[in-house]
Design an enzyme around this catalytic site. Structure first.
Site, PDB file in Angstrom:
ATOM      1  N   ASP A  85      72.599  -9.237  38.809  1.00 31.48           N
ATOM      2  CA  ASP A  85      72.356  -8.049  39.626  1.00 31.48           C
ATOM      3  C   ASP A  85      72.957  -6.827  38.942  1.00 31.48           C
ATOM      4  O   ASP A  85      73.902  -6.937  38.140  1.00 31.48           O
ATOM      5  CB  ASP A  85      72.991  -8.215  41.008  1.00 31.48           C
ATOM      6  CG  ASP A  85      72.387  -9.368  41.787  1.00 31.48           C
ATOM      7  OD1 ASP A  85      71.250  -9.762  41.470  1.00 31.48           O
ATOM      8  OD2 ASP A  85      73.068  -9.878  42.704  1.00 31.48           O
ATOM      9  N   GLN A  86      72.464  -5.658  39.305  1.00 26.43           N
ATOM     10  CA  GLN A  86      72.938  -4.434  38.645  1.00 26.43           C
ATOM     11  C   GLN A  86      74.442  -4.234  38.798  1.00 26.43           C
ATOM     12  O   GLN A  86      75.092  -3.693  37.910  1.00 26.43           O
ATOM     13  CB  GLN A  86      72.157  -3.216  39.160  1.00 26.43           C
ATOM     14  CG  GLN A  86      72.340  -2.861  40.623  1.00 26.43           C
ATOM     15  CD  GLN A  86      73.557  -2.003  40.884  1.00 26.43           C
ATOM     16  OE1 GLN A  86      74.127  -1.409  39.963  1.00 26.43           O
ATOM     17  NE2 GLN A  86      73.968  -1.938  42.141  1.00 26.43           N
TER      18      GLN A  86
END
Length: 236
Positions: free
Chosen positions: A103-104
């Site tokens: 995930d970012q």
């Protein structure tokens, strides 16, 4: 292999463009400017320069990135910069892909390659490759929550129970979690399923290979033969 073909397979552009690099005297091997695009090249241990920048021939790319927060694992990011912006353009041109995704806001170990078999090997759920995460939680973590993770929890829209391979409490706000799957937001969903919330998430190892301690966030390095061997170990 000819010089122009070697340059093309290393991601420097079309055959026509690579030919022009040679004809414009922008390619050097062993300190000698190359002028013949059809020059036969031996690729073993080959190093060369383009516009004075040194490169090494690599049949396939095997890389590890210490992913910083705020980057998306996509060639077409939606809201944040792409992790691929951290790599030289020739790597992208030759088909560099993430081996799984983070995930970012998740940091840590991200493998990348242009080898399709390698990517499949380390993303297929059937292979059961362990992935080790360091988690900072919003609330103190309890022993019974650890036990629930190891016994298995139900995640929404999942047909089977999801279990941790291992779960260890480092201190009341920090947990080490080992999983073998790569389901969507899996770690965050598992922690939520036992009544807590992930504040920070960092992947520290895959298989028996740990993220190099000397590799700063946002930097990458090549994997050597020993690193690739360690990936196949169970680690944990």
């Amino acid at each position: 292999m000819t010089l122009e073909k070697m340059l093309q397979c290393q991601g420097f552009g079309s055959r026509k463009f690579c030919r022009s690099l040679v004809l414009e005297h922008r390619v050097e091997i062993g300190g000698i400017i190359c002028t013949d695009p059809k020059l036969p090249i031996e690729t073993d241990n080959l190093s060369f320069c383009i516009n004075g920048e040194k490169w090494e021939y690599r049949e396939k790319l095997y890389l590890v990135l210490n992913k910083p927060a705020g980057y998306e694992c996509s060639h077409q990011p939606q809201h944040h910069p792409s992790v691929f912006s951290l790599f030289p353009p020739p790597f992208i041109h030759r088909g560099l892909q993430c081996v799984g995704r983070l995930d970012q806001d998740t940091t840590g170990m991200l493998l990348l390659s242009d080898d399709g078999n390698f990517i499949h090997r380390y993303t297929s759920p059937r292979k059961k490759v362990p992935k080790i995460y360091q988690i900072t939680t919003a609330d103190p973590f309890r022993q019974d929550q650890l036990e629930r993770l190891e016994n298995g929890v139900e995640l929404r829209n999942e047909k089977t129970i999801t279990k941790a391979l291992k779960c260890r409490l480092i201190d009341e706000y920090h947990v080490k979690l080992v999983i073998a799957e790569g389901k969507y937001h899996q770690v965050k969903r598992m922690i939520a399923a036992v009544g807590n919330r992930v504040e920070k998430l960092h992947r520290s190892a895959i298989g028996g290979l740990s993220l190099p301690a000397s590799l700063p966030a946002g930097h990458w390095c090549f994997l050597n033969e020993n690193d690739l061997k360690n990936l196949n170990e169970t680690g944990q």
